[in-house]
Design a protein around this motif. Structure first.
Motif, PDB file in Angstrom:
ATOM      1  N   ILE A   5       0.831  -1.196   0.000  1.00 56.78           N
ATOM      2  CA  ILE A   5       0.000   0.000   0.000  1.00 56.78           C
ATOM      3  C   ILE A   5       0.868   1.249   0.000  1.00 56.78           C
ATOM      4  CG2 ILE A   5      -1.730   1.298   1.300  1.00 56.78           C
ATOM      5  CD1 ILE A   5      -2.833  -1.189  -0.002  1.00 56.78           C
ATOM      6  N   GLY A   6       0.677   2.107  -0.996  1.00 50.43           N
ATOM      7  CA  GLY A   6       1.382   3.367  -1.072  1.00 50.43           C
ATOM      8  C   GLY A   6       0.570   4.483  -0.455  1.00 50.43           C
ATOM      9  N   PRO A   7       1.120   5.693  -0.406  1.00 53.18           N
ATOM     10  CA  PRO A   7       0.448   6.802   0.284  1.00 53.18           C
ATOM     11  C   PRO A   7      -0.874   7.223  -0.340  1.00 53.18           C
ATOM     12  CG  PRO A   7       2.384   7.563  -0.928  1.00 53.18           C
ATOM     13  CD  PRO A   7       2.431   6.066  -0.944  1.00 53.18           C
ATOM     14  N   LEU A   8      -1.069   6.981  -1.638  1.00 49.74           N
ATOM     15  CA  LEU A   8      -2.317   7.361  -2.292  1.00 49.74           C
ATOM     16  C   LEU A   8      -3.268   6.180  -2.481  1.00 49.74           C
ATOM     17  CD1 LEU A   8      -0.946   9.788  -5.056  1.00 49.74           C
ATOM     18  CD2 LEU A   8      -1.974  10.383  -2.841  1.00 49.74           C
ATOM     19  N   ASP A   9      -2.861   5.002  -2.033  1.00 48.75           N
ATOM     20  CA  ASP A   9      -3.686   3.817  -2.175  1.00 48.75           C
ATOM     21  C   ASP A   9      -4.700   3.725  -1.037  1.00 48.75           C
ATOM     22  OD1 ASP A   9      -2.144   3.232  -4.372  1.00 48.75           O
ATOM     23  OD2 ASP A   9      -0.883   1.771  -3.333  1.00 48.75           O
ATOM     24  N   SER A  48     -10.107   1.183  -7.581  1.00 49.49           N
ATOM     25  CA  SER A  48      -9.345   2.367  -7.189  1.00 49.49           C
ATOM     26  C   SER A  48      -9.930   2.999  -5.933  1.00 49.49           C
ATOM     27  CB  SER A  48      -9.375   3.391  -8.324  1.00 49.49           C
ATOM     28  OG  SER A  48     -10.696   3.896  -8.463  1.00 49.49           O
ATOM     29  N   PRO A  49      -9.207   3.925  -5.308  1.00 43.29           N
ATOM     30  CA  PRO A  49      -9.789   4.663  -4.187  1.00 43.29           C
ATOM     31  C   PRO A  49     -11.089   5.374  -4.543  1.00 43.29           C
ATOM     32  CG  PRO A  49      -7.408   4.939  -4.191  1.00 43.29           C
ATOM     33  CD  PRO A  49      -7.755   4.198  -5.459  1.00 43.29           C
ATOM     34  N   GLY A  75      -7.390  -1.429  -4.491  1.00 47.04           N
ATOM     35  CA  GLY A  75      -7.057  -0.267  -3.681  1.00 47.04           C
ATOM     36  C   GLY A  75      -5.990   0.628  -4.268  1.00 47.04           C
ATOM     37  N   ALA A  76      -5.400   0.274  -5.405  1.00 45.53           N
ATOM     38  CA  ALA A  76      -4.279   1.029  -5.956  1.00 45.53           C
ATOM     39  C   ALA A  76      -4.718   2.330  -6.612  1.00 45.53           C
ATOM     40  CB  ALA A  76      -3.523   0.178  -6.975  1.00 45.53           C
ATOM     41  N   HIS A  77      -3.932   3.382  -6.395  1.00 42.36           N
ATOM     42  CA  HIS A  77      -4.116   4.650  -7.099  1.00 42.36           C
ATOM     43  C   HIS A  77      -3.786   4.434  -8.575  1.00 42.36           C
ATOM     44  CE1 HIS A  77      -4.180   8.990  -7.594  1.00 42.36           C
ATOM     45  NE2 HIS A  77      -2.984   8.963  -8.157  1.00 42.36           N
TER      46      HIS A  77
END
Length: 277
Positions: A5-9, A48-49, A75-77
């Motif tokens: 999980i990245g910051p925008l995910d 996506s978010p 969940g990925a941006h």
């Protein structure tokens, strides 16, 4: 489902993650809420978010939302490179019929089974379904399942190479028309004017198939979010995703109004006597 999980995910921590088997084929489905079931399908390039924001709005409106993982990283941006890779793989997958002449996508059989299973679990008069972009037409095809009574088509984009095509086999098209007329269903649909992936010709084809049962609504491209995620800005390249990537979350905005219309449609169709609509 990816755990990177990245910051925008979106980590999906407020969803239950289930492995759902339909006729021997197992897929992950993210579930949240209570009340009648609504299946919210992903748009390219995945869950996506923004898709999850829509799913949470559906959940908070009083429904049990089911978000099936069909492609991409959950969940990925939506980035350009990763999104293009997902599109390439989906277009050659045996589960999807992305181009003209392919007929109905086989994955819709699994999705109809999911709707049937969700209805058995959640009860109520039936199931709502929301398709988006690559899955937009799937919401219509899922109406071959009797449990589905509230189909919503968000910018249906298949077949990619035929602006007036419907991604339906002839037998399925005939059966859908008969079922919708017989049961008095309404098919709610949205697009942006000037969208090259979901053209006015496509809406005209739906109306030709379904007549007055097709309620197609077109928003001006000028109201679309001008700063969507990179995949939509650089790959999609046109106002497209009415209630997800190109929605503007401001009171009184036309895209937020479209969201409210969808929630009202679901409430009206899925409400039971004695249950607030």
């Amino acid at each position: 489902m990816s755990t990177d999980i990245g910051p925008l995910d979106d980590p999906l921590t407020d969803f239950t993650h289930r492995l759902v088997d339909i006729d021997g084929l197992t897929k992950t489905v993210h579930v949240a809420g209570s009340g009648p079931a609504v299946v919210v399908m992903p748009e390219m390039p995945g869950i996506s978010p923004d898709v999850l924001r829509l799913a949470r709005w559906v959940r908070d409106a009083g429904f049990t939302v089911h978000v099936p993982s069909l492609f991409g990283v959950d969940g990925a941006h939506p980035t350009v490179e990763a999104g293009q890779d997902v599109v390439r793989r989906a277009c050659v997958s045996a589960e999807f019929r992305a181009f003209a002449g392919g007929g109905t996508s086989p994955v819709t059989i699994w999705l109809r089974g999911l709707a049937r299973q969700a209805h058995a679990e959640c009860g109520g008069p039936g199931v709502g379904v929301i398709g988006l972009c690559f899955t937009g037409n799937f919401a219509l095809t899922m109406a071959l399942e009797p449990a589905v009574i509230a189909p919503v088509l968000g910018q249906p984009s298949l077949p990619l190479d035929d602006p007036g095509g419907l991604e339906l086999g002839e037998d399925d098209a005939r059966a859908l028309r008969e079922r919708i007329v017989r049961d008095g269903l309404t098919v709610l649909a949205y697009r942006f004017q000037g969208d090259r992936w979901c053209s006015g010709r496509r809406f005209a084809a739906y109306r030709n198939l379904l007549g007055d049962a097709f309620d197609g609504r077109t928003l001006s491209s000028s109201v679309a979010n001008r700063n969507p995620p990179p995949f939509f800005r650089e790959v999609v390249g046109t106002p497209h995703s009415v209630v997800t990537a190109h929605l503007v979350d401001e009171e009184g905005h036309p895209t937020l109004g479209a969201r409210d219309e969808i929630l009202a449609f679901l409430a009206e169709r899925l409400s039971e006597p004695g249950r607030p609509g």
